[in-house]
Design a protein around this motif. Structure first.
Motif, PDB file in Angstrom:
ATOM      1  N   LYS A   1       0.836  -1.166   0.073  1.00  0.00           N
ATOM      2  CA  LYS A   1       0.054   0.011   0.009  1.00  0.00           C
ATOM      3  C   LYS A   1       0.868   1.344  -0.019  1.00  0.00           C
ATOM      4  O   LYS A   1       0.513   2.144  -0.788  1.00  0.00           O
ATOM      5  CB  LYS A   1      -0.962  -0.097   1.119  1.00  0.00           C
ATOM      6  CG  LYS A   1      -1.892  -0.942   0.974  1.00  0.00           C
ATOM      7  CD  LYS A   1      -2.896  -0.938   2.294  1.00  0.00           C
ATOM      8  CE  LYS A   1      -3.904  -2.039   2.115  1.00  0.00           C
ATOM      9  NZ  LYS A   1      -4.814  -2.291   3.308  1.00  0.00           N
ATOM     10  N   ILE A   2       1.981   1.301   0.419  1.00  0.00           N
ATOM     11  CA  ILE A   2       2.908   2.416   0.598  1.00  0.00           C
ATOM     12  C   ILE A   2       3.617   2.694  -0.755  1.00  0.00           C
ATOM     13  O   ILE A   2       3.349   3.917  -1.296  1.00  0.00           O
ATOM     14  CB  ILE A   2       4.076   2.182   1.652  1.00  0.00           C
ATOM     15  CG1 ILE A   2       3.656   2.235   3.171  1.00  0.00           C
ATOM     16  CG2 ILE A   2       5.057   3.409   1.523  1.00  0.00           C
ATOM     17  CD1 ILE A   2       4.712   1.636   3.997  1.00  0.00           C
ATOM     18  N   LEU A   3       3.901   1.555  -1.467  1.00  0.00           N
ATOM     19  CA  LEU A   3       4.689   1.636  -2.596  1.00  0.00           C
ATOM     20  C   LEU A   3       3.358   2.099  -4.043  1.00  0.00           C
ATOM     21  O   LEU A   3       3.776   2.721  -4.772  1.00  0.00           O
ATOM     22  CB  LEU A   3       5.245   0.253  -2.943  1.00  0.00           C
ATOM     23  CG  LEU A   3       6.416   0.007  -2.320  1.00  0.00           C
ATOM     24  CD1 LEU A   3       6.801  -1.487  -2.357  1.00  0.00           C
ATOM     25  CD2 LEU A   3       7.570   0.989  -2.864  1.00  0.00           C
ATOM     26  N   LYS A   4       2.113   1.532  -3.432  1.00  0.00           N
ATOM     27  CA  LYS A   4       0.976   1.862  -4.422  1.00  0.00           C
ATOM     28  C   LYS A   4       0.720   3.275  -4.302  1.00  0.00           C
ATOM     29  O   LYS A   4       0.364   3.941  -5.341  1.00  0.00           O
ATOM     30  CB  LYS A   4       0.098   1.115  -4.102  1.00  0.00           C
ATOM     31  CG  LYS A   4      -1.505   1.338  -4.913  1.00  0.00           C
ATOM     32  CD  LYS A   4      -1.235   1.100  -6.270  1.00  0.00           C
ATOM     33  CE  LYS A   4      -2.616   1.294  -7.010  1.00  0.00           C
ATOM     34  NZ  LYS A   4      -2.199   1.194  -8.461  1.00  0.00           N
ATOM     35  N   GLY A   5       0.913   3.981  -3.119  1.00  0.00           N
ATOM     36  CA  GLY A   5       0.285   5.404  -2.667  1.00  0.00           C
ATOM     37  C   GLY A   5      -1.192   5.447  -2.169  1.00  0.00           C
ATOM     38  O   GLY A   5      -1.798   6.201  -2.406  1.00  0.00           O
ATOM     39  N   SER A   6      -1.280   4.423  -1.575  1.00  0.00           N
ATOM     40  CA  SER A   6      -2.777   4.069  -1.047  1.00  0.00           C
ATOM     41  C   SER A   6      -3.000   5.439  -0.164  1.00  0.00           C
ATOM     42  O   SER A   6      -2.167   5.819   0.590  1.00  0.00           O
ATOM     43  CB  SER A   6      -2.761   2.795  -0.468  1.00  0.00           C
ATOM     44  OG  SER A   6      -4.119   2.753   0.420  1.00  0.00           O
TER      45      SER A   6
END
Length: 195
Positions: A46-51
């Protein structure tokens, strides 16, 4: 009841990922640093997705420098990349009770330590003109190996303009780090280059 039976199970799946670039590996490790020992693969994805997930915002994980790095990918595609880094030995999974949490492998930490030390060096460099050295409070209690690497970078840079910042930092540190900071101050004073 056996505690191990109540553990949340996981299965690593790197999909069709055969290789990641050095930049991608560093980005995954940098994001993982925000949740080592406290979060798992889903939160990292989720961090890497930009959630905008509530937990991400609540814990200010959206402030991570690589937040949204893989915004164009789906969460399963990101998780495949995370699983690849685990299978290749950059990250490991360790249980805390029933939860599988991410930790650095020794090899992964070496890479992240270098990445993070460089990030801090760049931050400190931008502060040389403003005389606001409050960031040094954040450096106290950080991983000592990473701090020594940061000090090496400052010394190698040779810019004597770091001396006031180093003096401010030295005032709040523990003895071993104070001694290392003093050595860098002395080296920079000898070189005397201001740029």
């Amino acid at each position: 009841m056996d505690r191990r039976r109540s553990r949340i199970r996981y299965e690593l799946d790197h999909g069709n990922i055969r290789q990641l670039s050095e930049e991608e590996i560093k980005a995954i490790l940098r994001a993982a640093d925000e949740l080592i020992g406290t979060g798992g693969r889903s939160l990292l994805a989720k961090i890497l997705k930009g959630s905008k997930d509530k937990k991400i915002l609540e814990h200010e994980l959206d402030q991570c420098p690589v937040y949204g790095y893989y915004q164009e990918l789906t969460l399963p595609e990101i998780t495949n990349r995370i699983d690849w880094t685990i299978k290749k030995g950059y990250l490991e999974i360790q249980y805390n009770g029933k939860l599988p949490l991410l930790i650095f492998s020794e090899f992964g930490w070496e890479i992240e330590r270098e990445t993070y030390a460089e990030e801090l060096f760049q931050q400190l460099t931008t502060l040389l003109d403003c005389n606001d050295y409050s960031i040094v409070q954040e450096l106290k209690d950080r991983n000592r190996g990473m701090i020594f690497l940061l000090l090496d970078k400052i010394e190698e840079n040779g810019n004597a303009r770091f001396i006031p910042l180093l003096k401010s930092w030295k005032e709040i540190e523990y003895k071993k780090v104070q001694a290392a900071i003093q050595e860098v101050i002395e080296q920079l004073a000898q070189k005397g280059s201001i740029f």
